[in-house]
Design a protein around this motif. Structure first.
Motif, mmCIF file in Angstrom:
data_model
loop_
_atom_site.group_PDB
_atom_site.id
_atom_site.type_symbol
_atom_site.label_atom_id
_atom_site.label_comp_id
_atom_site.label_asym_id
_atom_site.label_seq_id
_atom_site.Cartn_x
_atom_site.Cartn_y
_atom_site.Cartn_z
ATOM 1 N N VAL A 371 0.827 -1.205 0.000
ATOM 2 C CA VAL A 371 0.000 0.000 0.000
ATOM 3 C C VAL A 371 0.861 1.254 0.000
ATOM 4 O O VAL A 371 0.657 2.191 -0.785
ATOM 5 C CB VAL A 371 -0.951 -0.013 1.215
ATOM 6 N N PHE A 372 1.858 1.295 0.877
ATOM 7 C CA PHE A 372 2.681 2.492 1.038
ATOM 8 C C PHE A 372 4.037 2.262 0.373
ATOM 9 O O PHE A 372 5.066 2.146 1.042
ATOM 10 C CB PHE A 372 2.861 2.824 2.521
ATOM 11 N N GLY A 373 4.006 2.170 -0.932
ATOM 12 C CA GLY A 373 5.241 2.022 -1.664
ATOM 13 C C GLY A 373 6.002 3.333 -1.723
ATOM 14 O O GLY A 373 5.508 4.400 -1.316
ATOM 15 N N PRO A 374 7.213 3.302 -2.245
ATOM 16 C CA PRO A 374 8.005 4.533 -2.346
ATOM 17 C C PRO A 374 7.394 5.518 -3.347
ATOM 18 O O PRO A 374 6.927 5.141 -4.406
ATOM 19 C CB PRO A 374 9.382 4.033 -2.813
ATOM 20 N N HIS A 375 7.403 6.804 -2.955
ATOM 21 C CA HIS A 375 6.960 7.911 -3.826
ATOM 22 C C HIS A 375 5.475 7.785 -4.204
ATOM 23 O O HIS A 375 5.064 8.282 -5.255
ATOM 24 C CB HIS A 375 7.799 7.983 -5.102
ATOM 25 N N LEU A 376 4.671 7.157 -3.354
ATOM 26 C CA LEU A 376 3.244 7.045 -3.653
ATOM 27 C C LEU A 376 2.416 8.070 -2.886
ATOM 28 O O LEU A 376 1.327 8.426 -3.320
ATOM 29 C CB LEU A 376 2.737 5.633 -3.327
ATOM 30 N N LEU A 377 2.918 8.521 -1.747
ATOM 31 C CA LEU A 377 2.182 9.473 -0.929
ATOM 32 C C LEU A 377 3.033 10.712 -0.711
ATOM 33 O O LEU A 377 4.252 10.615 -0.488
ATOM 34 C CB LEU A 377 1.805 8.856 0.426
ATOM 35 N N SER A 378 2.379 11.857 -0.748
ATOM 36 C CA SER A 378 3.069 13.103 -0.470
ATOM 37 C C SER A 378 3.384 13.206 1.010
ATOM 38 O O SER A 378 2.593 12.790 1.871
ATOM 39 C CB SER A 378 2.209 14.287 -0.917
ATOM 40 N N SER A 379 4.552 13.771 1.322
ATOM 41 C CA SER A 379 4.935 13.911 2.728
ATOM 42 C C SER A 379 4.092 14.950 3.450
ATOM 43 O O SER A 379 4.054 14.965 4.684
ATOM 44 C CB SER A 379 6.419 14.289 2.819
ATOM 45 N N ASN A 380 3.424 15.848 2.708
ATOM 46 C CA ASN A 380 2.581 16.875 3.314
ATOM 47 C C ASN A 380 1.121 16.475 3.389
ATOM 48 O O ASN A 380 0.294 17.273 3.823
ATOM 49 C CB ASN A 380 2.696 18.174 2.514
ATOM 50 N N ALA A 381 0.781 15.281 2.960
ATOM 51 C CA ALA A 381 -0.621 14.869 2.928
ATOM 52 C C ALA A 381 -1.113 14.535 4.327
ATOM 53 O O ALA A 381 -0.359 14.051 5.179
ATOM 54 C CB ALA A 381 -0.797 13.658 2.005
ATOM 55 N N LEU A 382 -2.392 14.803 4.549
ATOM 56 C CA LEU A 382 -3.050 14.411 5.786
ATOM 57 C C LEU A 382 -3.676 13.040 5.583
ATOM 58 O O LEU A 382 -4.533 12.864 4.715
ATOM 59 C CB LEU A 382 -4.120 15.433 6.172
ATOM 60 N N LEU A 383 -3.245 12.062 6.375
ATOM 61 C CA LEU A 383 -3.763 10.699 6.282
ATOM 62 C C LEU A 383 -4.883 10.519 7.294
ATOM 63 O O LEU A 383 -4.648 10.604 8.510
ATOM 64 C CB LEU A 383 -2.650 9.684 6.549
ATOM 65 N N VAL A 384 -6.083 10.289 6.800
ATOM 66 C CA VAL A 384 -7.230 9.975 7.654
ATOM 67 C C VAL A 384 -7.500 8.485 7.503
ATOM 68 O O VAL A 384 -7.958 8.030 6.448
ATOM 69 C CB VAL A 384 -8.471 10.801 7.265
ATOM 70 N N VAL A 385 -7.187 7.723 8.531
ATOM 71 C CA VAL A 385 -7.277 6.271 8.487
ATOM 72 C C VAL A 385 -8.583 5.855 9.148
ATOM 73 O O VAL A 385 -8.815 6.136 10.337
ATOM 74 C CB VAL A 385 -6.082 5.611 9.198
ATOM 75 N N ARG A 406 4.626 11.367 9.198
ATOM 76 C CA ARG A 406 3.424 11.801 8.483
ATOM 77 C C ARG A 406 2.359 12.273 9.475
ATOM 78 O O ARG A 406 2.386 11.921 10.659
ATOM 79 C CB ARG A 406 2.867 10.672 7.627
ATOM 80 N N PHE A 407 1.429 13.050 8.969
ATOM 81 C CA PHE A 407 0.324 13.542 9.780
ATOM 82 C C PHE A 407 -0.832 12.539 9.661
ATOM 83 O O PHE A 407 -1.450 12.421 8.602
ATOM 84 C CB PHE A 407 -0.110 14.930 9.324
ATOM 85 N N VAL A 408 -1.103 11.829 10.734
ATOM 86 C CA VAL A 408 -2.054 10.722 10.720
ATOM 87 C C VAL A 408 -3.155 11.011 11.729
ATOM 88 O O VAL A 408 -2.883 11.417 12.869
ATOM 89 C CB VAL A 408 -1.366 9.383 11.057
#
Length: 480
Positions: A371-385, A406-408
């Motif tokens: 799911v969390f491969g390299p370069h798939l998610l922005s470092s500034n993204a807000l992750l709502v799990v 990350r902001f989770v």
């Protein structure tokens, strides 16, 4: 306080294209004699044989009407089987809304059908309350027969003249989100005064899309960090925007249109109005599909983990997309489905379609790297799990995301009062120990910097987002 629900599907969406495979087969089955024809031939033959053998003319006279009637009824035999097609209107169809379907029967031949027997299957999440033939007097004029739950499992009779068709109208209520089939439908026609009948003609199923009903969701707090300086969120960083931050002395680089002349004349020194920059954000909604708990009762019943997850994701995605942010979707499971980040109305409609295919997938492997491969998610993204925190791998995934910087934000989707079925005297004790262990896991996640909040509709994430934004803007201590 009663919570007000509203549909998540917007008004004015385009009609969906018709689904392929909804019509009946191209090859028509053959017509076969019925038991009535066999009885008529048998009775006529017995009377003639007995009349000849016994020399009784009255038996021969008695057999003549049966033979003539059978021959007259068979003078025009059908050669083409009826056609059947299932159709349904799923435009703007949401949970708790009305659903309507049609089973269209066509007689392409030149011989009238005495009757057509129609039988169709319907998804249990589509409750068909009324059914009946379309009389053409209005949209609801033909639907005149009330049915109990599951009443579409019974046959219906239609009259179909030659060269025309008849429609069986189905109306009811959509109970749950998802893709639900109407059909397949089976049709059998009888002609020639009931002496011949065609073999059953079976149509394909028509799938209707039922969008989730969401609670009104608002998050008034600022985003923790954004990728750009143009957007709909007020940030804590000074810049060009519409939110007033104060008045300060004019300095190099300030624009003349920012001069506050009232304060400048009063202080006899140029002052400018300082504003806060408007920043856009990327929100990633991560759906934990490793485990399911609870039983879904539809829109009017209890909600399972999957119901809460889908409805919450639709509400959060709608809120941020309407504010101009980029929203992406991820599944934490074996399939690792992904919806790329985008903005606008088109992304909202794509998000709703994407949510209709969410389902629980159990796997014994760790899907984190998938799911969390390299370069798939922005470092500034807000992750709502959105997670029920039932599988231990979910807590490990949240801890790894927090350690990566990350902001989770974790949203607990486990419904209140969900418990295992009682299988013995030790079931309540085991369930109580499991709840204590789960509360301990939530406490450990909060110590790692992952806020965990239970989904409660509007305002669920306000306090959490405020704390995350405050932590993001705080200075970080560096080691020399």
């Amino acid at each position: 306080m009663t919570r007000v629900l509203r549909p998540a599907v917007p008004a004015g969406t385009a009609d969906p294209p018709p689904e392929a495979g909804a019509s009946g087969p191209a090859t028509a089955p053959e017509w076969v004699p019925t038991r009535a024809l066999g009885r008529a031939v048998l009775l006529t033959g017995l009377l003639l044989i007995l009349g000849v053998l016994l020399g009784r003319i009255d038996l021969v006279v008695l057999a003549v009407p049966f033979g003539l009637g059978t021959a007259y009824a068979l003078r025009h035999r059908p050669s083409v089987a009826p056609g059947v097609q299932v159709d349904a209107d799923d435009t703007h169809l949401v949970e708790g809304g009305p659903v309507a379907g049609t089973v269209a029967v066509d007689n392409p031949g030149e011989v009238d059908f005495d009757l057509v027997i129609v039988r169709t299957l319907v998804s249990p999440w589509l409750r068909i309350d009324r059914a009946g033939p379309d009389t053409g007097a209005g949209p609801d004029a033909g639907v005149d027969e009330a049915l109990p739950a599951g009443g579409t499992d019974r046959p219906f009779v239609l009259a179909t003249p030659a060269g025309s068709g008849s429609d069986l109208l189905l109306s009811g209520e959509a109970l749950r989100w998802g893709r639900h089939p109407i059909g397949p439908a089976g049709v059998r026609a009888v002609a020639c005064d009931g002496l011949v009948a065609c073999r059953p003609v079976v149509s394909g199923a028509r799938t209707v899309r039922v969008y989730p009903v969401t609670e009104p969701f608002e998050a008034d707090e600022a985003m923790p960090r954004a990728a750009g300086l143009v957007g709909g969120h007020r940030s804590r960083r000074p810049g060009e925007g519409g939110e007033l931050a104060g008045v300060r002395v004019f300095g190099p680089g300030d624009r003349l249109r920012r001069i506050d002349w009232r304060v400048s004349l009063r202080a006899r020194q140029l002052h400018v109005a300082a504003t806060l920059s408007d920043r856009d954000a990327e929100v990633v909604l991560l759906l934990d599909v490793l485990a399911e708990a609870g039983r879904s009762g539809g829109i009017a019943g209890s909600a399972s983990v999957l119901d809460t997850t889908v409805r919450a994701a639709a509400a959060i995605g709608e809120h941020y997309l309407h504010r101009g942010d980029r929203v992406a979707m991820l599944e934490y499971g074996p399939s690792a489905r992904r919806l790329r980040p985008a903005t606008g109305r088109r992304q909202y409609l794509t998000l709703l379609e994407w949510l209709l295919d969410v389902q629980v997938e159990q796997s014994e492997y760790e899907p984190y790297d998938q799911v969390f491969g390299p370069h798939l998610l922005s470092s500034n993204a807000l992750l709502v799990v959105l997670t029920p925190l039932v599988d231990p791998r979910s807590a490990e995934m949240l801890a790894r995301l927090a350690r990566s910087g990350r902001f989770v934000v974790a949203v607990d989707t486990l419904p209140a009062g969900v418990g295992p079925p009682s299988r013995g005297p030790w079931t309540p004790v085991a369930y109580g120990l499991w709840r204590l262990e789960r509360e301990n896991t939530i406490g450990q996640l909060r110590q790692h910097g992952v806020p965990v909040v239970a989904w409660a509709g509007a305002g669920s994430l306000d306090l959490v987002l405020r704390d995350v934004a405050r932590m993001a803007s705080a200075p970080r201590v560096g080691m020399r």
